[in-house]
Design a protein around this motif. Structure first.
Motif, PDB file in Angstrom:
ATOM      1  N   LEU A 189       6.646  -2.941 -17.984  1.00  0.00           N
ATOM      2  CA  LEU A 189       5.450  -3.361 -18.736  1.00  0.00           C
ATOM      3  C   LEU A 189       5.080  -2.283 -19.745  1.00  0.00           C
ATOM      4  CD1 LEU A 189       3.175  -4.455 -15.740  1.00  0.00           C
ATOM      5  CD2 LEU A 189       4.244  -5.991 -17.410  1.00  0.00           C
TER       6      LEU A 189
ATOM      7  N   ILE B 200       0.819  -1.237   0.000  1.00  0.00           N
ATOM      8  CA  ILE B 200       0.000   0.000   0.000  1.00  0.00           C
ATOM      9  C   ILE B 200       0.844   1.275   0.000  1.00  0.00           C
ATOM     10  CG2 ILE B 200      -2.008  -1.169   0.990  1.00  0.00           C
ATOM     11  CD1 ILE B 200      -1.321   0.316   3.673  1.00  0.00           C
ATOM     12  N   MET B 201       2.067   1.186  -0.494  1.00  0.00           N
ATOM     13  CA  MET B 201       2.941   2.362  -0.563  1.00  0.00           C
ATOM     14  C   MET B 201       2.265   3.534  -1.285  1.00  0.00           C
ATOM     15  SD  MET B 201       6.781   2.405  -2.184  1.00  0.00           S
ATOM     16  CE  MET B 201       6.323   2.146  -3.895  1.00  0.00           C
ATOM     17  N   ARG B 202       1.457   3.194  -2.315  1.00  0.00           N
ATOM     18  CA  ARG B 202       0.838   4.239  -3.149  1.00  0.00           C
ATOM     19  C   ARG B 202      -0.591   4.568  -2.727  1.00  0.00           C
ATOM     20  NH1 ARG B 202       4.351   4.266  -7.737  1.00  0.00           N
ATOM     21  NH2 ARG B 202       5.754   2.486  -7.602  1.00  0.00           N
TER      22      ARG B 202
ATOM     23  N   LYS C 249       6.451  -1.749   8.361  1.00  0.00           N
ATOM     24  CA  LYS C 249       7.912  -1.653   8.473  1.00  0.00           C
ATOM     25  C   LYS C 249       8.269  -0.320   9.135  1.00  0.00           C
ATOM     26  CE  LYS C 249       8.470  -2.111   3.863  1.00  0.00           C
ATOM     27  NZ  LYS C 249       7.110  -2.271   3.374  1.00  0.00           N
TER      28      LYS C 249
ATOM     29  N   HIS D  80      -6.005  -3.706 -12.759  1.00  0.00           N
ATOM     30  CA  HIS D  80      -4.601  -4.147 -12.811  1.00  0.00           C
ATOM     31  C   HIS D  80      -4.323  -5.182 -11.719  1.00  0.00           C
ATOM     32  CE1 HIS D  80      -3.178  -0.170 -14.905  1.00  0.00           C
ATOM     33  NE2 HIS D  80      -3.817  -0.980 -15.709  1.00  0.00           N
TER      34      HIS D  80
ATOM     35  N   GLU E 284      -5.464  -8.507 -12.879  1.00  0.00           N
ATOM     36  CA  GLU E 284      -4.560  -9.014 -13.942  1.00  0.00           C
ATOM     37  C   GLU E 284      -3.243  -9.509 -13.344  1.00  0.00           C
ATOM     38  OE1 GLU E 284      -5.759  -5.763 -17.371  1.00  0.00           O
ATOM     39  OE2 GLU E 284      -3.668  -5.893 -16.722  1.00  0.00           O
ATOM     40  N   ASN E 285      -2.674  -8.698 -12.470  1.00  0.00           N
ATOM     41  CA  ASN E 285      -1.350  -9.016 -11.921  1.00  0.00           C
ATOM     42  C   ASN E 285      -1.401 -10.248 -11.012  1.00  0.00           C
ATOM     43  OD1 ASN E 285      -0.988  -6.556 -13.140  1.00  0.00           O
ATOM     44  ND2 ASN E 285      -0.369  -5.449 -11.294  1.00  0.00           N
TER      45      ASN E 285
ATOM     46  N   ILE F 104       4.889  -8.692  -3.818  1.00  0.00           N
ATOM     47  CA  ILE F 104       4.145  -7.552  -3.265  1.00  0.00           C
ATOM     48  C   ILE F 104       3.711  -6.641  -4.413  1.00  0.00           C
ATOM     49  CG2 ILE F 104       4.162  -5.726  -1.528  1.00  0.00           C
ATOM     50  CD1 ILE F 104       5.045  -8.045  -0.091  1.00  0.00           C
ATOM     51  N   LEU F 105       2.437  -6.702  -4.739  1.00  0.00           N
ATOM     52  CA  LEU F 105       1.916  -5.907  -5.858  1.00  0.00           C
ATOM     53  C   LEU F 105       1.597  -4.498  -5.388  1.00  0.00           C
ATOM     54  CD1 LEU F 105      -0.584  -8.564  -7.303  1.00  0.00           C
ATOM     55  CD2 LEU F 105       1.724  -8.034  -8.149  1.00  0.00           C
ATOM     56  N   GLY F 106       1.985  -3.509  -6.195  1.00  0.00           N
ATOM     57  CA  GLY F 106       1.818  -2.129  -5.756  1.00  0.00           C
ATOM     58  C   GLY F 106       0.713  -1.363  -6.459  1.00  0.00           C
ATOM     59  N   THR F 107       0.017  -2.007  -7.428  1.00  0.00           N
ATOM     60  CA  THR F 107      -1.009  -1.257  -8.152  1.00  0.00           C
ATOM     61  C   THR F 107      -2.152  -0.837  -7.230  1.00  0.00           C
ATOM     62  OG1 THR F 107      -2.576  -1.305  -9.986  1.00  0.00           O
ATOM     63  CG2 THR F 107      -2.195  -3.408  -8.864  1.00  0.00           C
TER      64      THR F 107
ATOM     65  N   ILE G 137       8.217   1.335 -14.743  1.00  0.00           N
ATOM     66  CA  ILE G 137       7.947  -0.099 -14.908  1.00  0.00           C
ATOM     67  C   ILE G 137       8.320  -0.533 -16.324  1.00  0.00           C
ATOM     68  CG2 ILE G 137       6.188  -0.199 -13.107  1.00  0.00           C
ATOM     69  CD1 ILE G 137       4.034  -0.292 -15.280  1.00  0.00           C
TER      70      ILE G 137
ATOM     71  N   TRP H  99       9.616  -6.936  -3.622  1.00  0.00           N
ATOM     72  CA  TRP H  99       8.976  -5.622  -3.738  1.00  0.00           C
ATOM     73  C   TRP H  99       9.222  -5.005  -5.113  1.00  0.00           C
ATOM     74  CZ3 TRP H  99      12.132  -1.234  -4.295  1.00  0.00           C
ATOM     75  CH2 TRP H  99      13.389  -1.214  -3.687  1.00  0.00           C
TER      76      TRP H  99
ATOM     77  N   ASN I 277      15.715  -5.661   2.797  1.00  0.00           N
ATOM     78  CA  ASN I 277      16.962  -5.192   2.174  1.00  0.00           C
ATOM     79  C   ASN I 277      18.190  -5.534   3.013  1.00  0.00           C
ATOM     80  OD1 ASN I 277      15.483  -3.776  -0.007  1.00  0.00           O
ATOM     81  ND2 ASN I 277      14.818  -2.425   1.640  1.00  0.00           N
TER      82      ASN I 277
HETATM   83  N1  LIG Z   1      11.027  -2.847   1.377  1.00  0.00           N
HETATM   84  C1  LIG Z   1      11.254  -1.857   0.569  1.00  0.00           C
HETATM   85  O1  LIG Z   1      12.328  -1.215   0.599  1.00  0.00           O
HETATM   86  C2  LIG Z   1      10.205  -1.476  -0.433  1.00  0.00           C
HETATM   87  C3  LIG Z   1      10.475  -0.487  -1.400  1.00  0.00           C
HETATM   88  C4  LIG Z   1       9.469  -0.183  -2.323  1.00  0.00           C
HETATM   89  C5  LIG Z   1       8.253  -0.841  -2.288  1.00  0.00           C
HETATM   90  N2  LIG Z   1       8.002  -1.775  -1.323  1.00  0.00           N
HETATM   91  C6  LIG Z   1       6.696  -2.497  -1.259  1.00  0.00           C
HETATM   92  O2  LIG Z   1       6.433  -3.049  -2.533  1.00  0.00           O
HETATM   93  C7  LIG Z   1       5.125  -2.656  -2.949  1.00  0.00           C
HETATM   94  C8  LIG Z   1       5.074  -2.608  -4.443  1.00  0.00           C
HETATM   95  O3  LIG Z   1       5.951  -1.591  -4.946  1.00  0.00           O
HETATM   96  P1  LIG Z   1       5.616  -0.826  -6.304  1.00  0.00           P
HETATM   97  O4  LIG Z   1       4.322  -0.111  -6.172  1.00  0.00           O
HETATM   98  O5  LIG Z   1       6.810  -0.079  -6.733  1.00  0.00           O
HETATM   99  O6  LIG Z   1       5.394  -2.134  -7.249  1.00  0.00           O
HETATM  100  P2  LIG Z   1       4.949  -2.411  -8.730  1.00  0.00           P
HETATM  101  O7  LIG Z   1       3.684  -3.222  -8.653  1.00  0.00           O
HETATM  102  O8  LIG Z   1       6.128  -3.018  -9.417  1.00  0.00           O
HETATM  103  O9  LIG Z   1       4.692  -0.996  -9.412  1.00  0.00           O
HETATM  104  C9  LIG Z   1       3.495  -0.295  -9.245  1.00  0.00           C
HETATM  105  C10 LIG Z   1       3.373   0.663 -10.410  1.00  0.00           C
HETATM  106  O10 LIG Z   1       3.171  -0.104 -11.595  1.00  0.00           O
HETATM  107  C11 LIG Z   1       1.945   0.249 -12.196  1.00  0.00           C
HETATM  108  N3  LIG Z   1       1.294  -1.004 -12.628  1.00  0.00           N
HETATM  109  C12 LIG Z   1       1.177  -2.141 -11.911  1.00  0.00           C
HETATM  110  N4  LIG Z   1       0.512  -3.080 -12.628  1.00  0.00           N
HETATM  111  C13 LIG Z   1       0.217  -2.527 -13.821  1.00  0.00           C
HETATM  112  C14 LIG Z   1      -0.453  -3.018 -14.963  1.00  0.00           C
HETATM  113  N5  LIG Z   1      -0.965  -4.264 -15.016  1.00  0.00           N
HETATM  114  N6  LIG Z   1      -0.560  -2.197 -16.045  1.00  0.00           N
HETATM  115  C15 LIG Z   1      -0.042  -0.938 -15.992  1.00  0.00           C
HETATM  116  N7  LIG Z   1       0.582  -0.412 -14.913  1.00  0.00           N
HETATM  117  C16 LIG Z   1       0.717  -1.200 -13.837  1.00  0.00           C
HETATM  118  C17 LIG Z   1       1.124   0.900 -11.097  1.00  0.00           C
HETATM  119  O11 LIG Z   1       0.206   1.811 -11.626  1.00  0.00           O
HETATM  120  P3  LIG Z   1      -1.393   1.619 -11.341  1.00  0.00           P
HETATM  121  O12 LIG Z   1      -1.582   1.860  -9.889  1.00  0.00           O
HETATM  122  O13 LIG Z   1      -1.996   2.631 -12.226  1.00  0.00           O
HETATM  123  O14 LIG Z   1      -1.732   0.215 -11.748  1.00  0.00           O
HETATM  124  C18 LIG Z   1       2.198   1.599 -10.278  1.00  0.00           C
HETATM  125  O15 LIG Z   1       2.549   2.832 -10.844  1.00  0.00           O
HETATM  126  C19 LIG Z   1       4.895  -1.319  -2.241  1.00  0.00           C
HETATM  127  O16 LIG Z   1       3.520  -1.007  -2.116  1.00  0.00           O
HETATM  128  C20 LIG Z   1       5.512  -1.602  -0.904  1.00  0.00           C
HETATM  129  O17 LIG Z   1       4.599  -2.329  -0.094  1.00  0.00           O
HETATM  130  C21 LIG Z   1       8.965  -2.102  -0.418  1.00  0.00           C
END
Ligand SMILES: NC(=O)c1ccc[n+]([C@@H]2O[C@H](COP(=O)([O-])OP(=O)(O)OC[C@H]3O[C@@H](n4cnc5c(N)ncnc54)[C@H](OP(=O)(O)O)[C@@H]3O)[C@@H](O)[C@H]2O)c1
Length: 306
Positions: free
Chosen positions: A228, A20-22, A80, A277, A280-281, A269-272, A226, A215, A149
Motif C-alpha cells: 500500500l 495481534i502480532m504487533r 498458535k 487504519h 479503513e481496512n 487477518i488484519l495486523g494494523t 507492505i 495472514w 502454513n
Molecule cells: N501464521 C503465520 O505464520 C503468521 C505470520 C505472520 C502474521 N500472522 C498473523 O497475521 C496478522 C497480520 O499480519 P501483519 O501485521 O503482517 O499484516 P498486515 O495487515 O498485512 O500488515 C500490517 C502492517 O501494515 C501497516 N498497515 C496496515 N493497514 C494500513 C493502512 N491502511 N495504511 C498504512 N499502513 C497500514 C501496519 O501499520 P499500522 O499499524 O501503522 O497501521 C503494519 O505495519 C498478524 O497479527 C498475525 O495474527 C500469522
C-alpha cells in the motif's frame, strides 16, 4: 460486517479478524482502544501466537481485554504454538500442552476458541499431537483446532490421527502473495508460475471445508514491507486507487475485498494497530468486486494469464 462459516463447524465469524502480532508495541490503553474499535466494527475474532513479541502481545491483549468494555464471550480468541524461536519447531505433546497453558495465562482467559499449530514440524508424530489435542479438548482448554502454513499432505497426515476435525489453515495470502492461485491459472504451462509450491492448498481447503485465514494481507515477500502506497508498486497502487475512488472507499479496503472475493471464503487477518487504519481496512468486508475488477487488480500486481 460480512460473516463467514468457520470450517465445517457452522460457527459464524467476522470475515476480517484482528491479528495481534504487533500488539507488543502498544501500551494497555492503546490496546484497549484497538480492541473496542474492532468490536464496534463488527470484528469478533482475534488471532495471537505464543511467540508474538515473545509473549508480550498476548499479555497486553489480556490486560486490555480486562479493562475494556468487551467481554470474553463476545470474541473468538485463537492462538498458535509449536515454534521455539531460533531453535526448532516442536509438536511434542508436552510442548503443545505447555504452549496452550502459557497462552491462557498471558491472555487471561480460561479457554481458547481455537488453537493452531504454527508451522509444520518435520519431526511431527501425529499420535503425539492427537494425545495433546484430546487432553486440551477434554479439559475444556481448547474448543477447536487447526494448522498454519500446512500443505494438503501434511494436513492429511495429521488429520488421520486426530479425533477432532481440523477447522482452519492459516496461510499468507494477499494481492502480492498469490502463488497458491497462480499455478492453477498456469496449469499445463512451462513457465515458473505453473509451479505448485503449496500442493493445491486452496482447492483442498474448499473440498474439505477448512477456513483459510489470510495472514499479512498487505505484505509482499516475506515481511519485506507492505505494498500500500509503496512506490515499488505504482501500477497496483494506481489501479487500487481508481477502484477505491469509484467505490468511495480506500485502497486498503480494496485490498481486503480482493481477498474476500475469492470463493474459498477466506478470513482476512488484519495486523494494523492503528484504529483509523483498522476501520479503513475492515470496510473492505462490505465491498463486492466484480469478476473483471478482481482480474484487473491481479494483472496490476504484475500477473498474467496464459
Ligand atoms: N501464521 C503465520 O505464520 C503468521 C505470520 C505472520 C502474521 N500472522 C498473523 O497475521 C496478522 C497480520 O499480519 P501483519 O501485521 O503482517 O499484516 P498486515 O495487515 O498485512 O500488515 C500490517 C502492517 O501494515 C501497516 N498497515 C496496515 N493497514 C494500513 C493502512 N491502511 N495504511 C498504512 N499502513 C497500514 C501496519 O501499520 P499500522 O499499524 O501503522 O497501521 C503494519 O505495519 C498478524 O497479527 C498475525 O495474527 C500469522
Amino acid at each position: 460486517m460480512k460473516t463467514i462459516n468457520l470450517g465445517h463447524s457452522g460457527l459464524q465469524a467476522s470475515a476480517v479478524a484482528l491479528g495481534i502480532m504487533r500488539m507488543d508495541a502498544l501500551n494497555v490503553d492503546q490496546a484497549t482502544k484497538v480492541i473496542e474499535t474492532a468490536v464496534n466494527l463488527g470484528i469478533n475474532y482475534v488471532d495471537s501466537a505464543d511467540i508474538y513479541g515473545g509473549g508480550k502481545s498476548s499479555e497486553i491483549f489480556g490486560a486490555a481485554l480486562k479493562q475494556s468494555s468487551v467481554s470474553r464471550d463476545q470474541l473468538y480468541i485463537q492462538s498458535k504454538g509449536g515454534i521455539v524461536p531460533g531453535k526448532r519447531y516442536d509438536f511434542s505433546k508436552q510442548h503443545i500442552l505447555d504452549a496452550v497453558d502459557g497462552e491462557l495465562k498471558r491472555l487471561g482467559v480460561d479457554y481458547l476458541d481455537s488453537f493452531l499449530l504454527h508451522r509444520p514440524d518435520a519431526l511431527m508424530e501425529p499420535e503425539d499431537v492427537a494425545a495433546a489435542f484430546d487432553k486440551l479438548q477434554a479439559s475444556g482448554k481448547v474448543r477447536h483446532f487447526g494448522v498454519s502454513n500446512f500443505n494438503p499432505g501434511q494436513v492429511d497426515l495429521l488429520q488421520a490421527a486426530l479425533n477432532q476435525r481440523l477447522m482452519i489453515n492459516q496461510l499468507q495470502f494477499g494481492i502480492m502473495h498469490t502463488n497458491a492461485i497462480d499455478f492453477g491459472l498456469h496449469t499445463n504451462m512451462q513457465d515458473d508460475r505453473s509451479i505448485d509450491h503449496d500442493g493445491g492448498v486452496i482447492e483442498y481447503a474448499r473440498l474439505h471445508k477448512m477456513t483459510i485465514q489470510a495472514w499479512s494481507p498487505y505484505q509482499y515477500g516475506n515481511f519485506a514491507g507492505i505494498f500500500l502506497d509503496n512506490p515499488k508498486f505504482p501500477k497496483l497502487n494506481a489501479a487500487m486507487q481508481d477502484l477505491a475512488d469509484e467505490k468511495h472507499t480506500s485502497k486498503s479496503a480494496i485490498a481486503t475485498a480482493w481477498i474476500l472475493r475469492h470463493p474459498a471464503k477466506f478470513q482476512v487477518i488484519l495486523g494494523t494497530m492503528n484504529p483509523t487504519h483498522l476501520a479503513e481496512n475492515a470496510a473492505g468486508a462490505d465491498i463486492n468486486l466484480t469478476r473483471q475488477e478482481w482480474y484487473d487488480i491481479y494483472f496490476a500486481a504484475g500477473n498474467d494469464l496464459p
